[in-house]
Design a protein around this motif. Structure first.
Motif, PDB file in Angstrom:
ATOM      1  N   ILE A 144       0.800  -1.150   0.135  1.00  0.00           N
ATOM      2  CA  ILE A 144      -0.158   0.005  -0.139  1.00  0.00           C
ATOM      3  C   ILE A 144       0.973   1.322  -0.098  1.00  0.00           C
ATOM      4  N   ILE A 145       0.621   2.342  -0.825  1.00  0.00           N
ATOM      5  CA  ILE A 145       1.290   3.440  -0.948  1.00  0.00           C
ATOM      6  C   ILE A 145       0.501   4.849  -0.833  1.00  0.00           C
ATOM      7  N   SER A 146       0.840   5.413   0.013  1.00  0.00           N
ATOM      8  CA  SER A 146       0.100   6.608   0.402  1.00  0.00           C
ATOM      9  C   SER A 146       0.968   7.762   0.087  1.00  0.00           C
ATOM     10  N   ILE A 147       0.855   8.711  -0.900  1.00  0.00           N
ATOM     11  CA  ILE A 147       1.610  10.257  -1.181  1.00  0.00           C
ATOM     12  C   ILE A 147       0.577  11.109  -0.595  1.00  0.00           C
ATOM     13  N   THR A 148       1.192  12.215  -0.145  1.00  0.00           N
ATOM     14  CA  THR A 148       0.705  13.483  -0.105  1.00  0.00           C
ATOM     15  C   THR A 148       1.493  14.291  -0.590  1.00  0.00           C
ATOM     16  N   ALA A 149       0.837  15.303  -1.669  1.00  0.00           N
ATOM     17  CA  ALA A 149       1.598  16.027  -2.487  1.00  0.00           C
ATOM     18  C   ALA A 149       1.174  17.499  -2.015  1.00  0.00           C
ATOM     19  N   ILE A 150       2.278  18.429  -1.979  1.00  0.00           N
ATOM     20  CA  ILE A 150       2.074  20.079  -1.257  1.00  0.00           C
ATOM     21  C   ILE A 150       2.511  20.782  -2.467  1.00  0.00           C
ATOM     22  N   GLY A 151       1.698  21.955  -2.804  1.00  0.00           N
ATOM     23  CA  GLY A 151       2.233  22.806  -3.700  1.00  0.00           C
ATOM     24  C   GLY A 151       1.721  24.156  -3.300  1.00  0.00           C
ATOM     25  N   VAL A 152       2.399  25.200  -3.996  1.00  0.00           N
ATOM     26  CA  VAL A 152       1.726  26.653  -3.809  1.00  0.00           C
ATOM     27  C   VAL A 152       1.364  27.438  -4.979  1.00  0.00           C
ATOM     28  N   ALA A 153       0.732  28.518  -4.852  1.00  0.00           N
ATOM     29  CA  ALA A 153       0.104  29.293  -5.666  1.00  0.00           C
ATOM     30  C   ALA A 153      -0.337  30.721  -5.264  1.00  0.00           C
ATOM     31  N   ASP A 154      -0.189  31.866  -5.911  1.00  0.00           N
ATOM     32  CA  ASP A 154      -0.680  32.944  -5.411  1.00  0.00           C
ATOM     33  C   ASP A 154      -2.422  32.822  -5.517  1.00  0.00           C
ATOM     34  N   GLU A 155      -3.038  33.446  -4.596  1.00  0.00           N
ATOM     35  CA  GLU A 155      -4.293  33.225  -4.878  1.00  0.00           C
ATOM     36  C   GLU A 155      -5.139  33.384  -6.035  1.00  0.00           C
ATOM     37  N   GLU A 156      -4.716  34.433  -6.822  1.00  0.00           N
ATOM     38  CA  GLU A 156      -5.354  34.656  -7.930  1.00  0.00           C
ATOM     39  C   GLU A 156      -5.107  33.867  -9.089  1.00  0.00           C
ATOM     40  N   GLU A 157      -4.208  32.859  -8.973  1.00  0.00           N
ATOM     41  CA  GLU A 157      -3.559  31.802  -9.844  1.00  0.00           C
ATOM     42  C   GLU A 157      -4.479  30.621  -9.567  1.00  0.00           C
ATOM     43  N   LEU A 158      -5.038  30.310  -8.495  1.00  0.00           N
ATOM     44  CA  LEU A 158      -5.685  29.192  -8.277  1.00  0.00           C
ATOM     45  C   LEU A 158      -6.989  28.819  -8.981  1.00  0.00           C
ATOM     46  N   ILE A 159      -7.423  27.666  -9.580  1.00  0.00           N
ATOM     47  CA  ILE A 159      -8.266  27.467 -10.401  1.00  0.00           C
ATOM     48  C   ILE A 159      -9.118  26.144  -9.538  1.00  0.00           C
ATOM     49  N   TYR A 160     -10.378  26.332  -9.505  1.00  0.00           N
ATOM     50  CA  TYR A 160     -11.182  25.148  -8.866  1.00  0.00           C
ATOM     51  C   TYR A 160     -12.204  24.605  -9.771  1.00  0.00           C
ATOM     52  N   ARG A 161     -12.895  23.678  -9.412  1.00  0.00           N
ATOM     53  CA  ARG A 161     -13.874  22.960 -10.129  1.00  0.00           C
ATOM     54  C   ARG A 161     -15.072  23.678 -10.406  1.00  0.00           C
ATOM     55  N   ASP A 162     -15.305  24.792  -9.710  1.00  0.00           N
ATOM     56  CA  ASP A 162     -16.755  25.193  -9.701  1.00  0.00           C
ATOM     57  C   ASP A 162     -16.874  26.480 -10.552  1.00  0.00           C
ATOM     58  N   GLY A 163     -15.803  26.992 -11.374  1.00  0.00           N
ATOM     59  CA  GLY A 163     -15.678  28.376 -11.916  1.00  0.00           C
ATOM     60  C   GLY A 163     -16.396  28.374 -13.537  1.00  0.00           C
ATOM     61  N   ALA A 164     -16.733  27.098 -13.711  1.00  0.00           N
ATOM     62  CA  ALA A 164     -17.177  27.389 -15.265  1.00  0.00           C
ATOM     63  C   ALA A 164     -18.494  27.908 -15.642  1.00  0.00           C
ATOM     64  N   GLN A 165     -18.761  28.786 -16.879  1.00  0.00           N
ATOM     65  CA  GLN A 165     -19.758  29.347 -17.068  1.00  0.00           C
ATOM     66  C   GLN A 165     -20.541  28.626 -18.302  1.00  0.00           C
ATOM     67  N   ASP A 166     -21.750  29.067 -18.389  1.00  0.00           N
ATOM     68  CA  ASP A 166     -22.407  28.436 -19.508  1.00  0.00           C
ATOM     69  C   ASP A 166     -22.040  28.496 -21.020  1.00  0.00           C
ATOM     70  N   THR A 167     -21.121  29.191 -21.484  1.00  0.00           N
ATOM     71  CA  THR A 167     -20.691  29.561 -22.450  1.00  0.00           C
ATOM     72  C   THR A 167     -19.232  29.537 -22.759  1.00  0.00           C
ATOM     73  N   ASP A 168     -18.870  28.768 -21.615  1.00  0.00           N
ATOM     74  CA  ASP A 168     -17.268  28.465 -21.888  1.00  0.00           C
ATOM     75  C   ASP A 168     -16.802  27.183 -22.893  1.00  0.00           C
ATOM     76  N   LEU A 169     -15.646  27.107 -23.285  1.00  0.00           N
ATOM     77  CA  LEU A 169     -15.100  26.220 -24.205  1.00  0.00           C
ATOM     78  C   LEU A 169     -14.489  25.278 -23.234  1.00  0.00           C
ATOM     79  N   LEU A 170     -14.715  23.880 -23.570  1.00  0.00           N
ATOM     80  CA  LEU A 170     -14.139  22.773 -22.902  1.00  0.00           C
ATOM     81  C   LEU A 170     -12.734  22.398 -23.498  1.00  0.00           C
ATOM     82  N   VAL A 171     -11.600  22.570 -22.958  1.00  0.00           N
ATOM     83  CA  VAL A 171     -10.306  22.123 -23.359  1.00  0.00           C
ATOM     84  C   VAL A 171      -9.633  21.076 -22.598  1.00  0.00           C
ATOM     85  N   VAL A 172      -8.927  19.998 -23.362  1.00  0.00           N
ATOM     86  CA  VAL A 172      -8.278  19.177 -22.953  1.00  0.00           C
ATOM     87  C   VAL A 172      -6.665  19.179 -23.163  1.00  0.00           C
ATOM     88  N   THR A 173      -5.913  18.965 -22.602  1.00  0.00           N
ATOM     89  CA  THR A 173      -4.360  18.863 -22.965  1.00  0.00           C
ATOM     90  C   THR A 173      -4.001  17.222 -23.581  1.00  0.00           C
TER      91      THR A 173
END
Length: 351
Positions: A144-173
């Motif tokens: 069993i392997i458990s890994i915790t990852a930590i990262g940093v960002a400026d507040e204005e850089e952070l992106i959550y799952r709940d910000g999409a609007q109904d005319t936004d484009l959906l993009v994948v890398t």
């Protein structure tokens, strides 16, 4: 107190992985000022001084998430780090540290754990993250392997799952589905080996697919790329459980609908050829297969020209009003409701 022997019991597989999490955590309340974002996104967000700290934890269990019959321990160590770093990338943050915890049974000698840590070290060096701690204990069954990852960002850089609007484009890398087909190749070769241990597999034709399964990479490059393009996504998630599941998460959290276009899905030629060989539908695998560790995000319609034609990014759909629902539009221009049939570790473990 006498125990009620007739109390009802709910099977965990009825809830599914995400339903279980939602059920168990519905009564939890944020009590600390420093907790900006708790349960419900790719990583937690803590507010320490001028930077936001993001934290994500992942658990990998032998027999559920990996099979050591074809997963070398070195690759497993590397992949375990990548899976967690990918969650940090999905917040548009920069990964900085990880902790690693292991539970191992007595069938693993020191040399096996050294091999595992070779992969962990390789990944930590490549992604420039520090291994800053963890835990090791014994296990009665497997690894069993458990890994915790930590990262940093400026507040204005952070992106959550709940910000999409109904005319936004959906993009994948990148491209999708290849990791799942790599797993199918490895599973097939395992069955051949069990019948004939002397057989030597020729996997050259599937090299890319197998690499996507055994040695995926996290998209730490996308944050810088989007900055250079002057694009800030409105929502984001990583593709670990399958494209359809991740789209549903974005739609649920953002309270929007979505039209995904089948003919826009980015598929590698080796992936398409192997789907034909296995006689399975490439679209079904592309939207339901997991472990691609690509990023899925939404952008404002006005940013279309900025990303159009970029080889790293594919526009695969657009968000709609929540009342319109979530659909895939086929090549024949038929709209079919999109169902989340991606990886569900609770369900899989019951089968």
């Amino acid at each position: 107190m006498i125990e009620n022997k007739n109390q009802s019991k709910t099977d965990l597989s009825q809830l599914g992985e995400f339903g279980l999490i939602q059920h168990l955590t519905k009564n939890l309340k944020i009590q600390q000022e420093s907790t900006t974002k708790g349960i419900g996104d790719d990583a937690a967000v803590l507010n320490f001084k001028d930077k936001k700290t993001v934290i994500s934890t992942d658990l990998l269990i032998e027999g559920v998430h990996f099979d050591l019959a074809y997963m070398p321990l070195k690759h497993l160590g590397y992949k375990a780090v990548v899976a967690n770093i990918s969650d940090i990338c999905a917040m548009n943050a920069t990964p900085t540290q990880i902790t690693v915890s292991l539970a191992v049974s007595n069938r693993f000698p020191l040399e096996a754990l050294e091999e595992l840590y070779e992969g962990i070290t390789l990944a930590s060096n490549f992604y420039k993250v520090d291994v800053i701690g963890g835990d090791t204990t014994s296990s009665q069954k497997g690894l069993i392997i458990s890994i915790t990852a930590i990262g940093v960002a400026d507040e204005e850089e952070l992106i959550y799952r709940d910000g999409a609007q109904d005319t936004d484009l959906l993009v994948v890398t990148g491209d999708i589905g290849a990791a799942y087909m790599g797993l199918q190749i490895l599973e097939r070769e395992k069955q051949v080996y069990l019948v004939n241990p002397n057989s030597q597999p020729d996997l050259e034709a599937y090299e890319y697919l197998i690499e996507r399964q055994l040695k995926p990479e996290a998209r730490t490059d996308i944050k810088k790329l989007l900055e250079e393009l002057d694009v800030k996504p409105t929502s984001m998630i990583d593709i670990s459980d399958g494209l359809s599941s991740e789209i549903m998460h974005l739609c649920t959290q953002s309270k929007v609908g979505c039209n995904l276009y089948e003919d826009k899905l980015p598929l590698d030629p080796q992936f398409i050829n192997t789907c034909e060989e296995f006689n399975i539908d490439s679209t079904t695998i592309a939207i339901n297969g997991g472990e691609d560790y690509e990023l899925l995000f939404t952008i404002k319609m006005g940013d279309f020209e900025k990303i159009k034609g970029n080889p790293n990014l594919s526009i695969i759909g657009h968000m709609t009003q929540e009342s319109e629902g979530v659909h895939i539009v086929t090549r024949a221009n038929t709209k079919i409701p999109l169902k989340a049939q991606g990886w569900n570790s609770l369900k899989e473990s019951e089968e």
